[in-house]
Scaffold this motif. Structure first.
Motif, PDB file in Angstrom:
ATOM      1  N   ARG A 124       0.861  -1.185   0.000  1.00 47.21           N
ATOM      2  CA  ARG A 124       0.000   0.000   0.000  1.00 47.21           C
ATOM      3  C   ARG A 124       0.890   1.225   0.000  1.00 47.21           C
ATOM      4  O   ARG A 124       0.877   2.032   0.920  1.00 47.21           O
ATOM      5  CB  ARG A 124      -0.921  -0.044   1.226  1.00 47.21           C
ATOM      6  CG  ARG A 124      -2.034   0.958   1.255  1.00 47.21           C
ATOM      7  CD  ARG A 124      -3.155   0.535   2.197  1.00 47.21           C
ATOM      8  NE  ARG A 124      -2.692  -0.062   3.418  1.00 47.21           N
ATOM      9  CZ  ARG A 124      -2.465   0.612   4.554  1.00 47.21           C
ATOM     10  NH1 ARG A 124      -2.636   1.910   4.600  1.00 47.21           N
ATOM     11  NH2 ARG A 124      -2.068  -0.037   5.639  1.00 47.21           N
TER      12      ARG A 124
ATOM     13  N   SER B 178      -5.930  -1.622  -3.180  1.00 45.29           N
ATOM     14  CA  SER B 178      -4.687  -1.083  -3.725  1.00 45.29           C
ATOM     15  C   SER B 178      -3.957  -2.114  -4.579  1.00 45.29           C
ATOM     16  O   SER B 178      -3.469  -1.806  -5.669  1.00 45.29           O
ATOM     17  CB  SER B 178      -3.781  -0.610  -2.588  1.00 45.29           C
ATOM     18  OG  SER B 178      -2.557  -0.130  -3.086  1.00 45.29           O
TER      19      SER B 178
ATOM     20  N   ASP C 231      -3.983   4.708  -4.833  1.00 46.57           N
ATOM     21  CA  ASP C 231      -4.244   3.406  -4.232  1.00 46.57           C
ATOM     22  C   ASP C 231      -5.672   2.946  -4.521  1.00 46.57           C
ATOM     23  O   ASP C 231      -5.937   1.750  -4.662  1.00 46.57           O
ATOM     24  CB  ASP C 231      -4.047   3.467  -2.709  1.00 46.57           C
ATOM     25  CG  ASP C 231      -2.578   3.418  -2.311  1.00 46.57           C
ATOM     26  OD1 ASP C 231      -1.751   2.959  -3.124  1.00 46.57           O
ATOM     27  OD2 ASP C 231      -2.257   3.840  -1.190  1.00 46.57           O
TER      28      ASP C 231
END
Length: 478
Positions: free
Chosen positions: A179, A259, A339
Motif C-alpha cells: 500500500r 490497492s 491506491d
C-alpha cells in the motif's frame, strides 16, 4: 502457485549493516513464490526487524524531506536579497538553481546503486545529505564570488538533497510494498511543506543587513533536522513482505486489497538493466522530465509574473506559500487516490491539471485578478507536486522493491534535463515574455500526459477482447 516450504531463522540484529536499536528478538521467516516466480519473504514483523512500528519509516522520511525542501521551493524568494547583497545577476541566480536541480537528480542513480550494494547505508546517506545542506546555506551567506556559490549551493547542496530525497522516497516504498501510494505521497509532501515558513522569511524578513545570520541559522536548523531523522533509518531485508498480508491471496484489509487490485505488484524483481530493456523506464523518464520541468519553471517565475501583474510582494509570497502547501498536500492526496483508482489513471489527470493551470495563471495575471491568481497557483502547485509520488510508486509497481533505489534513480535522473526549467525559462521569458513561456509550459505538460497513455506494467499482458465460445461446455448440439 509454489509455497516455498523453506523456513529460516533470522536475527534482526544481523539483517542489515546498520542498526538503530539493540534488537534481540529472533523471528522465523519463510519464502513463498507466486505464479510469476516472484519471491516474498514473510514471517518477520516490523518490530522483529527494527524494534519499532514501520510507521516511523513514514514519519522520519517525511521530516527528512522537509529539511531539504526550502533549497528548491523557497530559493526564488531569496533572489532579490541575494542580488542586492552579493550583486549577483538574476540570470546567475536562476542558473544556480538549475545546477542545484541538476546535481540533485544526478546523484540519485549512483546513490541508489551504492545503497543497494550495501556500500552506502541509509543512515550515512542522510548524514551526507545533512552536510551538503549546511554547506549550501553557508556558501550563500559567505561566498566571495558567485562561482563559490555555484559550487557550495548548486553542487554540494544539490547532491546532498539528492541523497536525502532518494533515500526517503525509497525507504517508505520498501516498508509498505502492499500500500505504497498514499505513504509515498505523504513522504513526498514533506519536500514542499518544509519550505513554507522560509518563503516568508526569505521574502519578507531577510534583507541585506541580516541575510548572513538568517541563512546560517536556516542551514544549521535544516541540517540538524535531516541528520536527526536519518540517524534512525533502517532498511527491511530483501523481498520483505509484511507478515499480516498474504502475498498469494487477497488481503483481509480492504484498503490493501483494493490497492493491490488496482496496482498489482511487479511480476518479479527487475534489475536496472532488465527494467531499462522493458522500455518503460525511458518513457517514464521522458514524462517526468516534461512535467517536473514545468513544475520547476513555475516555482522560479511565479513570483515574477505576480509582481509584473501588480500584486503586492506580500501577496505574491502568500501565493508561493499556498503553492507549496498545496504542492505538498497534492502529493499525499494523489498517492491516496492512486491506491484507490490506479496509479496510471491518476497520473494522466495530474498531467492535464498541471498543464491547464499554466494557462490559468496567464489569464489571471492578464486580467489582474488576485483570487484567480491564487487559485491557479494552488492548482499548479497540486499538479507539480503530485507527479513525483506517482512516478516513485509506479517504478516500484512495475519493477519491484529490491532494486527500486537504482531503478527510480534512472527515472528521477530526468531532472538533469528538467532542471533547465529555471535557467532556460529565463531565456524563454526574455524572448517570448511570460505569456509565451507559460503557454509553452502548459503545452509540454499536456503532451506528457498523452505520452503516459502508453505506460503499462511489464510482464503483464494487457486486457484482450474475450471471444465467447461458440459451443460452450455442456452444449449437446453436434
Amino acid at each position: 502457485m509454489g509455497q516455498g516450504a523453506l523456513a529460516r531463522t533470522f536475527d534482526a540484529r544481523g539483517a542489515n549493516n546498520v542498526t538503530t536499536t539493540d534488537v534481540t528478538r529472533v523471528a522465523a521467516y519463510r519464502e513463498v513464490t507466486d505464479k510469476n516466480g516472484r519471491v516474498y519473504r514473510v514471517g518477520e514483523s516490523d518490530i522483529d526487524i527494527m524494534g519499532r512500528k514501520r510507521k516511523w519509516m513514514v514519519i522520519l522520511p517525511w521530516i527528512g524531506m522537509m529539511g531539504i525542501s526550502s533549497a528548491e521551493y523557497a530559493f526564488a524568494s531569496a533572489e532579490d536579497t541575494l542580488h542586492e547583497a552579493h550583486h549577483w545577476s538574476s540570470g546567475s541566480i536562476y542558473w544556480m538553481m538549475t545546477v542545484w536541480v541538476f546535481c540533485q537528480a544526478a546523484v540519485a542513480f549512483p546513490a541508489g546503486r551504492l545503497r543497494e550494494n550495501g556500500k552506502l547505508p541509509a543512515r550515512w546517506a542522510m548524514m551526507l545529505g545533512s552536510l551538503g545542506t549546511l554547506l549550501g546555506y553557508l556558501s550563500l551567506a559567505f561566498a566571495p564570488h558567485v562561482v563559490v556559490a555555484f559550487i557550495g549551493f548548486g553542487m554540494f547542496s544539490g547532491m546532498g538533497a539528492g541523497m536525502v530525497y532518494a533515500t526517503c522516497v525509497n525507504m517508505v516504498g520498501k516498508w509498505y510494498p502492499e500500500r505504497r501510494g498514499g505513504k509515498t505521497g505523504f513522504v513526498n509532501g514533506g519536500f514542499a511543506y518544509g519550505s513554507v515558513p522560509f518563503v516568508f522569511i526569505f521574502h519578507g524578513y531577510m534583507d541585506g543587513s541580516n541575510f548572513r545570520w538568517v541563512l546560517v541559522s536556516a542551514g544549521v536548523f535544516l541540517a540538524a533536522t535531516v541528520a536527526v531523522a536519518g540517524f534512525y533509518f533502517r532498511d527491511p531485508p530483501k523481498n520483505w513482505w509484511p507478515a499480516s498480508v498474504d502475498p498469494l491471496n487477497p488481503p483481509d484489509d480492504p484498503r490493501a486489497r483494493r490497492s493491490l487490485a488496482k496496482n498489482p505488484p511487479a511480476v518479479k524483481q527487475y534489475s536496472p538493466m532488465e527494467a531499462w530493456r522493458t522500455g518503460r523506464v525511458a518513457l517514464m523518464w521522458f514524462c517526468l522530465a516534461c512535467t517536473s520541468g514545468v513544475n520547476i519553471f513555475g516555482i522560479a517565475f511565479q513570483v515574477d509574473i505576480g509582481e509584473e501583474a501588480g500584486f503586492a510582494a506580500g501577496i505574491v509570497a502568500t501565493a508561493m506559500s499556498l503553492k507549496a502547501i498545496v504542492n505538498g498536500t497534492g502529493r499525499g492526496v494523489i498517492g491516496w487516490l492512486s491506491d484507490l483508482y490506479g496509479r496510471k489513471q491518476c497520473l494522466l489527470y495530474v498531467c492535464a491539471i498541471l498543464g491547464l493551470a499554466q494557462f490559468g495563471i496567464i489569464w489571471a495575471a492578464e486580467i489582474k485578478n488576485l483570487p484567480l491568481f491564487l487559485v491557479f497557483s494552488a492548482v499548479s502547485g497540486f499538479g507539480g507536486g503530485a507527479i513525483f509520488p506517482m512516478f516513485a510508486a509506479l517504478t516500484a509497481d512495475y519493477f519491484g522493491e529490491n532494486n527500486n533505489a537504482t531503478n527510480y534513480g534512472m527515472v528521477y535522473s530526468s531532472k538533469l534535463v528538467s532542471g533547465l526549467g529555471a535557467g532556460m525559462g529565463s531565456v524563454v521569458v526574455g524572448a517570448w515574455g511570460y505569456n509565451g513561456a507559460f503557454s509553452l509550459a502548459g503545452s509540454i505538460s499536456i503532451f506528457a500526459g498523452f505520452m503516459a497513455l502508453f505506460l503499462h506494467p511489464p510482464g503483464r499482458s494487457r486486457a484482450k477482447r474475450i471471444t465467447p465460445n461458440p459451443q460452450p461446455l455442456g452444449d449437446e448440439t453436434t
